[in-house]
Design an enzyme around this catalytic site. Sequence first.
Site, PDB file in Angstrom:
ATOM      1  N   GLU A  33      33.322  28.349  44.871  1.00 16.68           N
ATOM      2  CA  GLU A  33      33.901  28.861  43.635  1.00 16.68           C
ATOM      3  C   GLU A  33      35.211  29.602  43.926  1.00 16.68           C
ATOM      4  O   GLU A  33      36.219  29.427  43.227  1.00 16.68           O
ATOM      5  CB  GLU A  33      32.900  29.802  42.962  1.00 16.68           C
ATOM      6  CG  GLU A  33      33.438  30.519  41.742  1.00 16.68           C
ATOM      7  CD  GLU A  33      32.583  31.718  41.366  1.00 16.68           C
ATOM      8  OE1 GLU A  33      33.061  32.534  40.569  1.00 16.68           O
ATOM      9  OE2 GLU A  33      31.452  31.842  41.877  1.00 16.68           O
ATOM     10  N   ASP A  81      38.862  28.232  42.501  1.00 19.19           N
ATOM     11  CA  ASP A  81      39.708  29.038  41.623  1.00 19.19           C
ATOM     12  C   ASP A  81      41.161  28.959  42.076  1.00 19.19           C
ATOM     13  O   ASP A  81      42.082  28.786  41.266  1.00 19.19           O
ATOM     14  CB  ASP A  81      39.210  30.481  41.627  1.00 19.19           C
ATOM     15  CG  ASP A  81      40.069  31.389  40.767  1.00 19.19           C
ATOM     16  OD1 ASP A  81      40.187  31.123  39.563  1.00 19.19           O
ATOM     17  OD2 ASP A  81      40.625  32.376  41.302  1.00 19.19           O
ATOM     18  N   ASP A 113      31.352  28.887  36.868  1.00 18.15           N
ATOM     19  CA  ASP A 113      31.340  29.052  38.325  1.00 18.15           C
ATOM     20  C   ASP A 113      31.135  27.704  39.018  1.00 18.15           C
ATOM     21  O   ASP A 113      31.772  27.412  40.042  1.00 18.15           O
ATOM     22  CB  ASP A 113      30.230  30.017  38.743  1.00 18.15           C
ATOM     23  CG  ASP A 113      30.529  31.466  38.369  1.00 18.15           C
ATOM     24  OD1 ASP A 113      31.668  31.738  37.944  1.00 18.15           O
ATOM     25  OD2 ASP A 113      29.626  32.310  38.501  1.00 18.15           O
ATOM     26  N   GLU A 137      34.337  25.575  38.959  1.00 20.66           N
ATOM     27  CA  GLU A 137      35.271  26.022  39.992  1.00 20.66           C
ATOM     28  C   GLU A 137      34.788  25.594  41.375  1.00 20.66           C
ATOM     29  O   GLU A 137      35.591  25.193  42.230  1.00 20.66           O
ATOM     30  CB  GLU A 137      35.442  27.535  39.936  1.00 20.66           C
ATOM     31  CG  GLU A 137      36.282  28.013  38.761  1.00 20.66           C
ATOM     32  CD  GLU A 137      36.532  29.501  38.796  1.00 20.66           C
ATOM     33  OE1 GLU A 137      37.586  29.918  38.299  1.00 20.66           O
ATOM     34  OE2 GLU A 137      35.673  30.251  39.317  1.00 20.66           O
TER      35      GLU A 137
END
Length: 235
Positions: free
Chosen positions: A50, A54, A123, A126
């Site tokens: 995650e 991002d 989450d 990502e």
Amino acid sequence: MRSFFHNPYRSLEHKLGYAFRSKALLETALMHRSYRFESTGIDADNQRLEFLGDAALGLVATDYLFKAHNNLQEGSLTCLRSRLTSGKALAKISRSIGLGEYLRLGKGERMSGGQHRASNITDAMEAILGAAYLDRGLKAVEKIFIKLFIPLIEIEPDDAWSDNPKGQLQVIAQRRWKSNPQYHVLRQDGPSHLKVFTIRVSVGGNNVGTGRGATKREAEQNAAQHVLEQMQENY
């Protein structure tokens, strides 16, 4: 050797617009921490992916916006990127492909509706982007971005601030103080599946705000809104 026809993630890969060379990476991206805690022999969940996803999403979105909007300046581009990569956008995209049904959740998390919880699916999205980056670099992330993000997110530069106080605050900070807002997690309350984050943001020295939310993104948006409201009173 595993046959292609036994690929349990084929339908998800079709929705993503990308086929993973390493199915293990995709499997980890879909693994919630609750599943790992309730299982033996599993050393990782999707939290590290995650973090990577991002950053990869931010870079790919920046590249897309820079090329697509050559008439916009830094502030507007920053705002649009924030909207395109926001928790709201990620949740919308995740729900559009039914991502929650592919998550590997612990029994308690699934019984409490964890497959529909916005924080879990954002989450995981990502994490999938992070897994794609490890699998085949930024080109893989771009494939997913083009398939899912561009068609489903309507970007309107003239309406850039309507639902993005964090982006608005960043543009103001760059213009007035040539710096970015600084966000800090003050505390996390509640059990893992019902966390509430409290975040403080500071900008320009004397402007400080706090916000709470079920995700860090939501708390950051609320903290930014708090500062913007203070600025409206003082200027």
